[in-house]
Motif scaffolding. Structure first.
Motif, mmCIF file in Angstrom:
data_model
loop_
_atom_site.group_PDB
_atom_site.id
_atom_site.type_symbol
_atom_site.label_atom_id
_atom_site.label_comp_id
_atom_site.label_asym_id
_atom_site.label_seq_id
_atom_site.Cartn_x
_atom_site.Cartn_y
_atom_site.Cartn_z
ATOM 1 N N HIS A 10 99.178 -121.414 31.956
ATOM 2 C CA HIS A 10 98.878 -120.067 33.304
ATOM 3 C C HIS A 10 100.675 -119.825 32.952
ATOM 4 O O HIS A 10 100.532 -118.488 34.258
ATOM 5 C CB HIS A 10 99.294 -121.608 34.342
ATOM 6 N N VAL A 11 101.528 -120.583 33.111
ATOM 7 C CA VAL A 11 102.614 -119.931 33.687
ATOM 8 C C VAL A 11 102.269 -117.972 32.504
ATOM 9 O O VAL A 11 103.263 -117.247 33.470
ATOM 10 C CB VAL A 11 103.921 -120.391 32.703
ATOM 11 N N VAL A 12 101.908 -118.345 31.152
ATOM 12 C CA VAL A 12 101.665 -116.856 30.524
ATOM 13 C C VAL A 12 100.922 -116.319 31.370
ATOM 14 O O VAL A 12 101.256 -114.906 31.442
ATOM 15 C CB VAL A 12 101.769 -117.547 29.439
ATOM 16 N N ILE A 13 100.167 -116.523 31.374
ATOM 17 C CA ILE A 13 99.588 -115.949 32.681
ATOM 18 C C ILE A 13 99.707 -114.825 33.730
ATOM 19 O O ILE A 13 99.283 -113.608 33.890
ATOM 20 C CB ILE A 13 97.896 -116.779 32.999
ATOM 21 N N ALA A 14 100.684 -115.882 35.082
ATOM 22 C CA ALA A 14 101.342 -115.247 35.832
ATOM 23 C C ALA A 14 102.334 -114.377 35.773
ATOM 24 O O ALA A 14 102.245 -113.011 35.926
ATOM 25 C CB ALA A 14 101.826 -116.669 36.192
ATOM 26 N N LEU A 15 103.299 -114.493 34.271
ATOM 27 C CA LEU A 15 103.906 -113.761 34.154
ATOM 28 C C LEU A 15 103.289 -112.107 33.343
ATOM 29 O O LEU A 15 103.525 -111.576 33.494
ATOM 30 C CB LEU A 15 105.386 -114.224 32.961
ATOM 31 N N THR A 16 102.207 -112.682 32.556
ATOM 32 C CA THR A 16 101.660 -111.313 32.525
ATOM 33 C C THR A 16 101.085 -110.370 33.383
ATOM 34 O O THR A 16 101.387 -109.155 33.222
ATOM 35 C CB THR A 16 100.962 -111.448 31.564
ATOM 36 N N PHE A 17 100.772 -111.003 34.385
ATOM 37 C CA PHE A 17 100.338 -110.252 35.476
ATOM 38 C C PHE A 17 101.275 -109.553 36.366
ATOM 39 O O PHE A 17 101.128 -108.296 36.558
ATOM 40 C CB PHE A 17 98.841 -110.708 36.310
ATOM 41 N N GLY A 18 101.912 -110.199 36.637
ATOM 42 C CA GLY A 18 103.440 -109.850 36.582
ATOM 43 C C GLY A 18 103.608 -108.655 36.517
ATOM 44 O O GLY A 18 104.493 -108.025 36.562
ATOM 45 N N LEU A 19 104.342 -108.687 35.574
ATOM 46 C CA LEU A 19 104.966 -108.040 34.241
ATOM 47 C C LEU A 19 104.238 -106.329 34.460
ATOM 48 O O LEU A 19 104.541 -105.481 34.094
ATOM 49 C CB LEU A 19 105.062 -108.138 32.770
ATOM 50 N N ALA A 20 102.754 -106.795 34.303
ATOM 51 C CA ALA A 20 101.902 -105.470 33.924
ATOM 52 C C ALA A 20 102.012 -105.310 35.333
ATOM 53 O O ALA A 20 101.864 -103.744 34.924
ATOM 54 C CB ALA A 20 100.767 -105.835 33.465
ATOM 55 N N ILE A 21 102.404 -104.888 36.410
ATOM 56 C CA ILE A 21 102.264 -104.825 37.423
ATOM 57 C C ILE A 21 103.121 -104.318 37.767
ATOM 58 O O ILE A 21 103.577 -103.343 37.560
ATOM 59 C CB ILE A 21 101.935 -106.102 38.873
ATOM 60 N N MET A 22 104.675 -104.840 37.514
ATOM 61 C CA MET A 22 105.818 -103.857 37.261
ATOM 62 C C MET A 22 106.355 -103.208 36.229
ATOM 63 O O MET A 22 106.577 -101.790 37.022
ATOM 64 C CB MET A 22 106.986 -105.500 36.485
ATOM 65 N N ALA A 23 105.035 -102.631 35.360
ATOM 66 C CA ALA A 23 105.455 -102.182 34.286
ATOM 67 C C ALA A 23 104.612 -100.506 35.334
ATOM 68 O O ALA A 23 105.448 -99.351 34.972
ATOM 69 C CB ALA A 23 104.560 -102.430 33.407
ATOM 70 N N ILE A 24 103.154 -100.856 35.951
ATOM 71 C CA ILE A 24 102.134 -99.935 36.068
ATOM 72 C C ILE A 24 103.283 -99.462 37.331
ATOM 73 O O ILE A 24 103.087 -97.690 37.205
ATOM 74 C CB ILE A 24 101.362 -101.018 36.641
ATOM 75 N N VAL A 25 103.149 -100.322 37.845
ATOM 76 C CA VAL A 25 104.279 -99.430 38.795
ATOM 77 C C VAL A 25 105.990 -98.845 38.820
ATOM 78 O O VAL A 25 105.481 -97.472 39.136
ATOM 79 C CB VAL A 25 104.952 -100.896 40.365
ATOM 80 N N GLN A 26 106.313 -98.916 38.400
ATOM 81 C CA GLN A 26 107.338 -98.033 37.465
ATOM 82 C C GLN A 26 107.137 -96.663 36.952
ATOM 83 O O GLN A 26 107.455 -96.529 37.191
ATOM 84 C CB GLN A 26 108.294 -99.225 36.425
ATOM 85 N N SER A 27 106.422 -97.320 36.253
ATOM 86 C CA SER A 27 105.529 -95.615 35.513
ATOM 87 C C SER A 27 104.426 -94.599 35.905
ATOM 88 O O SER A 27 104.848 -93.385 36.105
ATOM 89 C CB SER A 27 104.851 -96.365 34.521
ATOM 90 N N VAL A 28 103.783 -95.233 37.202
ATOM 91 C CA VAL A 28 103.902 -94.290 37.782
ATOM 92 C C VAL A 28 103.365 -94.160 39.149
ATOM 93 O O VAL A 28 102.612 -94.040 40.097
ATOM 94 C CB VAL A 28 101.707 -94.206 37.441
ATOM 95 N N GLY A 29 103.942 -95.149 39.921
ATOM 96 C CA GLY A 29 104.201 -95.540 40.972
ATOM 97 C C GLY A 29 104.408 -93.980 42.054
ATOM 98 O O GLY A 29 103.900 -93.711 43.173
ATOM 99 N N HIS A 30 105.250 -92.636 41.431
ATOM 100 C CA HIS A 30 106.206 -91.730 41.913
ATOM 101 C C HIS A 30 104.478 -90.925 42.151
ATOM 102 O O HIS A 30 104.966 -89.271 41.997
ATOM 103 C CB HIS A 30 107.207 -91.204 41.260
ATOM 104 N N VAL A 31 103.228 -91.195 40.818
ATOM 105 C CA VAL A 31 102.564 -89.769 40.919
ATOM 106 C C VAL A 31 101.197 -90.433 42.309
ATOM 107 O O VAL A 31 100.578 -89.676 42.932
ATOM 108 C CB VAL A 31 101.566 -90.499 39.731
ATOM 109 N N SER A 32 100.902 -92.081 42.653
ATOM 110 C CA SER A 32 99.885 -91.827 42.638
ATOM 111 C C SER A 32 100.241 -93.428 44.055
ATOM 112 O O SER A 32 99.706 -93.429 44.879
ATOM 113 C CB SER A 32 98.928 -92.325 42.172
ATOM 114 N N GLY A 33 101.723 -93.741 44.076
ATOM 115 C CA GLY A 33 102.409 -94.443 44.665
ATOM 116 C C GLY A 33 101.611 -96.326 44.667
ATOM 117 O O GLY A 33 101.678 -96.759 45.056
#
Length: 261
Positions: free
Chosen positions: A50-73
């Motif tokens: 479960h820890v791996v799943i939690a970290l994967t979703f968390g890291l995915a969101i971190m990468a997404i916000v960092q990469s497209v946050g300036h475009v769409s929020g």
């Protein structure tokens, strides 16, 4: 005398402008979330924790916000978009287009995951389902709280009067996602995101208690957004008093400069 401008709130002018980049960003964000996040759920059947799943979703969101946050929020979640709509931060038409884009991206991400996963390993493709003995109403309450905590964190780090928090936004939002998964995976699968659940359901064909994953996060997110806007939002710098917590350090330094204890 100013009044409510329906056309402005609806967003007719905004639609005439080029917003396709923001919609592409939302599609891409949800594509990445469902592909990488649900991939970790597929791997769970092979012994992933479960820890791996939690970290994967968390890291995915971190990468997404960092990469497209300036475009769409980087809403990447209908619950966040609905909270922004409820608080007047985005227009109605833009909000609807965002939600459509999020759902399209999530479905595409889950479809791509299925295409790249051997049939014998696919399982339910990470479809969110209630845990054993968890009743739909209980699941609704859990998803309500997950949407609540996510949105209140998003509003906190995006508060225009708290610029010190913006640099940490991707990390903090990602950790909030990880928090939700670590706490609630065994209860509801920890969706926190209606589009994420929709993408998996469409591709897997599993629709058990699907309403829980829409109403729960959206209502929780809207409540959090309204609470933050009307109760918890930071005051503008010019209106802060000497008792404001964010002023304590400055006041302490001023005391030192004045030779006060």
């Amino acid at each position: 005398m100013g009044g409510f401008d329906f056309n402005e709130r609806l967003g007719l002018v905004e639609v005439k402008q080029v917003i396709w980049k923001a919609l592409v960003a939302e599609v891409l964000g949800n594509f990445m979330l469902n592909y990488f996040g649900c991939m970790s759920c597929v791997a769970f059947a092979s012994g992933t924790s479960h820890v791996v799943i939690a970290l994967t979703f968390g890291l995915a969101i971190m990468a997404i916000v960092q990469s497209v946050g300036h475009v769409s929020g980087a809403h990447v979640n209908p619950a966040v978009t609905c909270a922004m709509l409820a608080t007047g931060n985005i227009t109605i038409i833009k909000g609807i287009l965002y939600i459509v884009a999020q759902c399209v991206g999530a479905i595409a991400g889950s479809a791509f995951l299925k295409a790249l996963t051997p049939d014998i390993l696919q399982g339910n493709l990470g479809t969110t389902m209630l845990g054993k003995q968890v009743q739909p109403l209980q699941g609704f309450g859990i998803e309500f709280m997950l949407g609540f905590v996510l949105v209140i964190v998003v509003f906190g780090v995006c508060d225009a009067n708290r610029p010190e928090g913006k640099g940490f936004a991707p990390l903090v939002i990602g950790l909030a996602i990880a928090l939700g998964h670590l706490s609630s995976l065994n209860y509801t699968g920890s969706s926190m995101n209606p589009a994420r659940s929709l993408g998996s359901a469409v591709i897997s064909g599993i629709w058990n208690d699907h309403w829980v994953y829409w109403l729960g996060p959206i209502l929780g997110g809207m409540c959090a957004g309204l609470l933050y806007k009307f109760v918890l939002s930071a005051a503008p710098v010019e209106s802060r008093t000497e008792y404001s917590p964010v002023q304590l350090k400055r006041l302490d330094n001023k005391k030192e400069e004045d030779g006060l204890p």
